[in-house]
Enzyme design. Structure first.
Site, short mmCIF file in Angstrom:
data_model
loop_
_atom_site.label_atom_id
_atom_site.label_comp_id
_atom_site.label_asym_id
_atom_site.label_seq_id
_atom_site.Cartn_x
_atom_site.Cartn_y
_atom_site.Cartn_z
N TRP B 109 -20.89 -11.06 -34.50
CA TRP B 109 -20.65 -12.37 -35.12
C TRP B 109 -19.95 -12.23 -36.46
CZ3 TRP B 109 -20.38 -15.79 -31.68
CH2 TRP B 109 -21.22 -15.75 -30.57
N ASP B 179 -24.21 -16.59 -42.47
CA ASP B 179 -24.38 -17.15 -41.14
C ASP B 179 -25.81 -16.87 -40.71
OD1 ASP B 179 -24.46 -17.84 -38.49
OD2 ASP B 179 -22.80 -16.55 -37.87
N LYS B 203 -30.27 -21.81 -31.46
CA LYS B 203 -31.05 -20.58 -31.31
C LYS B 203 -32.46 -20.76 -31.88
CE LYS B 203 -26.76 -18.01 -31.47
NZ LYS B 203 -26.72 -17.19 -30.25
#
Lengths: 369, 369
Positions: B109, B179, B203
């Site tokens: 990511w 993030d 999530k």
């Protein structure tokens, strides 16, 4: 309040997010803890799972069949609403400095769309109905396109003003681009005429959070690799709307709404007939009220989705809205920019709801006319 | 299958979209046709209605209280996922040509985040764990910031590799940007250390379709009017996340998840203790398996959210995943880029689910070790 009263459903005339078919809501409710045989809620499954793959493909296939989208066009499910499309369209399509983005402005949404184009290139207003208080669409002789349009953009239905195009404006060979956020799936459309159609789902095709984009595949060649990933139509197309996690629940609901239109309504011709029946019922009452109810739009440009009108004064408008709410007809207040009354009667508004409103209007006229 | 079997819930170890608290799903189900006293589903009400205003404010207030977000920071609810944030962060914050966006890359990511920055300005990789197969976070001596960072970006938890920062990297006075898509709300965080935090909800905090952005208010002054409306944090802040129709349902679910964390779990300290208990249970089995199970991450950098490991070979991995699925433990397959096994055990995964998996691992070791 009793549980029954607490859970009594109203006729909801909201302009968006808006009424959904009760059958769709019931299926969502029944499957909320567990998609049958999957072991989890639709809210909990990976977008990469085969189960969600089936949901995404089913939604896309149903939308394609229902809206008669030819194979020349791709169907994308994106986030960010029409607002992000207002940027993505010029960012992707307005790539030649010699070209211009042409905009027909028939109401508040068209105005917003046109306001983003100058960030990416040349913008040209091909028609602007502001001087007429946005009560109509242009006659074809009034449209003045630029010499070299990259595309011609229009808003097929202006939700706030209740003004709708009933035939496409002439794009003179340039790709026609339409914001159909508030009237997609209300009637059949000849997709061949369009380069790009976009529609956020929360008015006529589902819930807030997904925007359907129908794009002619040859236009994907214009999309520059210099664009950020999320703003690039070509990347979304290549990844089958899975360039990142898509709005899974909103796509699931869109599929259920398409299924309802196919199985319960019988398709878009039938839906159009019902929509015309519903809107005519209200417009007839307006037209025969001897001026008590005054519609906003020019007769031939009236929307079959948003019926916008007012009574002789703001006080009576407020009385109308309050009395209707007391009789379980909610969200009839006009947009704050225009005042008056707005009855949004999207696909999912049952005929019974419109009949109830119609009877209320007749009674209100008798009592206050 | 019988109706009961069809509707039996599994322990769902999906990396995202992922398991939700059953109490939250039950409330969504119970209110699906009608928000009590409102007359419509949450899916059908206008974002401008007072009812949705209450839902939005409640979600924001609960998130602020739970995550201890000080008044110096604003909370925004946006669309487009972390993917759009990867563009919005440099687009809004990297406005000085003398400055650089600094990125710590600890997994898949972080790599994606860094890949967008160069479109907007100068990008600098302050650390890259690619050579170590992304099995750890950097020691502080390994971080090499640029001379003049506009911000320092890191990924607090790498979902695919199961690598998590347990203390913040030093940003040297530049705004720290994180993030937190896969570990937001898993533990208390000192927000004062951050310029910007973003997290897609699917999530650990809700469903796909909403991304929470926590931004220090002084950074809003960097946001240029030249940006398209949807990409401009300042516009979203000024409009209270209502610059356009927000993803109403996803915001409603986020509020319910925060309420569950407050009322049922008792806050983020308690949640952290439970998350450590759950992850320790699995890591202990890995560590005492005499090398049968091999964890991916370096011990001190292991994630309490995503437990990533493998067995001696791919064949046994596949057997593990298939047998677990037969015992109602789903989605244990590792990410396609890494293979092996991944157990995502977010906040909403009950201790019972992890215990069931732990017992299965012990049995599998006995039978195959």
């Amino acid at each position: 309040m009793s549980t029954e009263t607490l859970n009594q459903r109203c006729f909801n005339f909201s302009a968006g997010p808006a009424v959904l078919p009760e059958l769709v809501l019931e299926q969502i409710r029944d499957e909320m803890l567990c998609l049958p045989g999957v072991g989890s809620s639709v809210l909990e499954i990976s977008h990469r799972s085969k189960e969600f793959g089936h949901i995404l493909n089913d939604a896309r296939d149903r939308f394609r069949a229902l809206f008669a989208v030819p194979e020349s066009h791709d169907i994308l499910f994106l986030q960010g609403g029409a607002c992000l499309q207002n940027a993505m369209i010029p960012a992707n399509l307005l790539v030649d400095a010699e070209q211009t983005g042409d905009y027909l402005i028939t109401g508040s949404w068209g105005k917003k769309s046109s306001a983003e184009a100058h960030r990416f290139g040349n913008m040209h207003v091909a028609w602007n109905g502001d001087d007429d208080n946005f009560c109509r669409v242009p006659d074809s002789s009034e449209i003045h396109r630029s010499a070299n349009p990259a595309f011609v953009h229009f808003t097929s239905n202006e939700t706030i003003q209740g003004v709708q195009f009933h035939t496409e404006p002439d794009a003179g060979g340039a790709p026609l681009v339409a914001d159909m956020s508030s009237d997609v799936l209300c009637r059949p459309v000849d997709i061949d005429k369009y380069g790009l159609i976009y529609a956020c789902a929360q008015k006529n095709s589902g819930v807030a959070g997904v925007t359907v984009v129908v794009i002619r595949k040859d236009l994907l060649e214009r999309c520059s690799d210099r664009l950020p990933l999320y703003l690039n139509y070509a990347k979304h197309s290549a990844a089958d709307s899975m360039a990142n996690t898509p709005p899974t629940f909103a796509i699931y609901v869109l599929g259920l709404v398409c299924k309802w239109l196919q199985d319960e309504v019988g398709g878009l011709q039938q839906m159009q007939a019902i929509n015309e029946q519903k809107s005519n019922l209200l417009y007839d009452i307006i037209d025969t009220s001897q001026g008590f109810f005054q519609g906003h739009a020019r007769t031939q440009d009236r929307s079959i989705m948003n019926v916008v009108f007012k009574t002789p004064n703001a006080e009576l408008d407020a009385k109308f809205i309050a009395q209707a709410a007391a009789e379980n007809m909610t969200t009839l207040k006009g947009h704050r920019s225009l005042g008056g009354i707005r009855a949004s009667i999207y696909n999912a508004m049952p005929v019974e709801g419109v009949e109830t409103l119609g009877n209320f209007m007749k009674d209100f006229l008798k009592a206050n006319g």
